[in-house]
Design an enzyme around this catalytic site. Structure first.
Site, short mmCIF file in Angstrom:
data_model
loop_
_atom_site.label_atom_id
_atom_site.label_comp_id
_atom_site.label_asym_id
_atom_site.label_seq_id
_atom_site.Cartn_x
_atom_site.Cartn_y
_atom_site.Cartn_z
N GLY A 33 8.75 4.07 1.34
CA GLY A 33 8.03 5.30 1.04
C GLY A 33 8.35 5.91 -0.31
N ASN A 55 6.82 5.44 -3.14
CA ASN A 55 5.56 5.91 -3.74
C ASN A 55 5.04 7.15 -3.02
OD1 ASN A 55 4.59 4.52 -6.11
ND2 ASN A 55 4.54 2.66 -4.88
N LEU A 86 0.84 -2.72 4.12
CA LEU A 86 0.68 -4.17 4.06
C LEU A 86 -0.42 -4.75 4.94
CD1 LEU A 86 4.44 -5.22 3.85
CD2 LEU A 86 2.81 -4.74 2.00
N ILE A 98 -7.10 -3.42 5.78
CA ILE A 98 -7.84 -2.29 6.35
C ILE A 98 -9.08 -2.83 7.07
CG2 ILE A 98 -9.03 -0.12 5.84
CD1 ILE A 98 -6.01 -0.04 5.30
N ASN A 139 -5.74 1.60 -3.42
CA ASN A 139 -4.50 0.86 -3.27
C ASN A 139 -3.88 0.63 -4.63
OD1 ASN A 139 -2.52 -0.75 -1.87
ND2 ASN A 139 -3.56 -2.58 -2.62
N HIS A 183 -1.55 -2.26 -6.53
CA HIS A 183 -1.04 -3.63 -6.40
C HIS A 183 -0.07 -3.88 -7.56
CE1 HIS A 183 -1.02 -7.73 -4.95
NE2 HIS A 183 -1.06 -8.11 -6.21
N ASP A 195 -7.19 -7.09 -1.92
CA ASP A 195 -7.08 -6.97 -3.37
C ASP A 195 -8.33 -7.36 -4.15
OD1 ASP A 195 -4.41 -6.17 -3.02
OD2 ASP A 195 -3.73 -8.25 -2.99
N GLU A 207 4.23 2.27 -11.54
CA GLU A 207 3.68 2.86 -10.31
C GLU A 207 3.97 4.35 -10.26
OE1 GLU A 207 4.26 -1.11 -7.47
OE2 GLU A 207 5.37 0.72 -7.01
#
Length: 191
Positions: free
Chosen positions: A14, A16, A87, A90, A104, A106, A147, A176
């Site tokens: 967690g 991010n 991970l 969806i 998302n 990546h 992706d 990120e």
């Protein structure tokens, strides 16, 4: 002015999630409704407790074999759904219900090193093994395929031939933390 609502999905520590929460914590115009996780022992739950953010664990049945999570998301009416280290793929019912509202991040420059199984250190190890001179992050919309959603933003960083996979990971994490909240903020302005 209407408050913009974000729902976060995470599977791991967690970091991010915490970075995004910290970015928006002093903002009255943005709220994080909740964090959803597919792991009952994910460290993100501890972070959410500390940050006073609602967290909910769900299993595969609730996520992809029923409409439980879809119905919950629809009832919360999020402006944006953010995958922050999540991970699982969806389900199409969710991507169809929230077109261009699920994003998302990546840890590579898609389309390179994307797809099923390409996450975390798997990506950074592949970048190292292929002697890449650049890597970075890709922030993209989520569709029914891993992706493959439309790219919103990519940010590059140089890779030195002597960098280890862990050093590459550290460089990517810095990107990120710096760029993901800013891009989320920009996307919310468009909602």
């Amino acid at each position: 002015m209407k408050t913009k609502k974000i729902i976060l999905f995470a599977s791991g520590s967690g970091s991010n999630v915490e970075n995004i929460a910290n970015y928006f914590k002093l903002r009255n115009d943005v709220t994080i409704c909740c964090v959803l996780t597919n792991k009952s022992d994910a460290k993100v739950i501890e972070r959410c407790n500390r940050l006073e953010i609602n967290a909910l664990f769900f299993n595969r049945q609730a996520f992809s074999k029923s409409d439980f999570i879809l119905n919950m998301l629809q009832s919360l009416e999020p402006d944006l759904i953010v995958l922050a280290g999540f991970l699982w793929k969806i389900p199409e019912a969710i991507t169809n219900a929230f077109p261009n509202k699920i994003v998302n991040i990546h840890p590579a420059l898609l389309p390179k090193y994307g797809g099923k199984g390409m996450y975390g250190m798997h990506v950074h190890t592949a970048v190292k093994e292929h002697n890449e001179t650049k890597t970075g992050i890709t922030i993209h919309y989520v569709n029914a395929h891993y992706d493959e959603g439309a790219i919103i933003e990519q940010v590059k960083v140089s890779v030195d031939k002597n960098d280890t996979a862990h050093e590459i990971a550290a460089k990517v994490h810095q990107l990120e933390y710096e760029y993901f909240p800013k891009v989320i903020d920009e996307l919310l302005l468009k909602q």
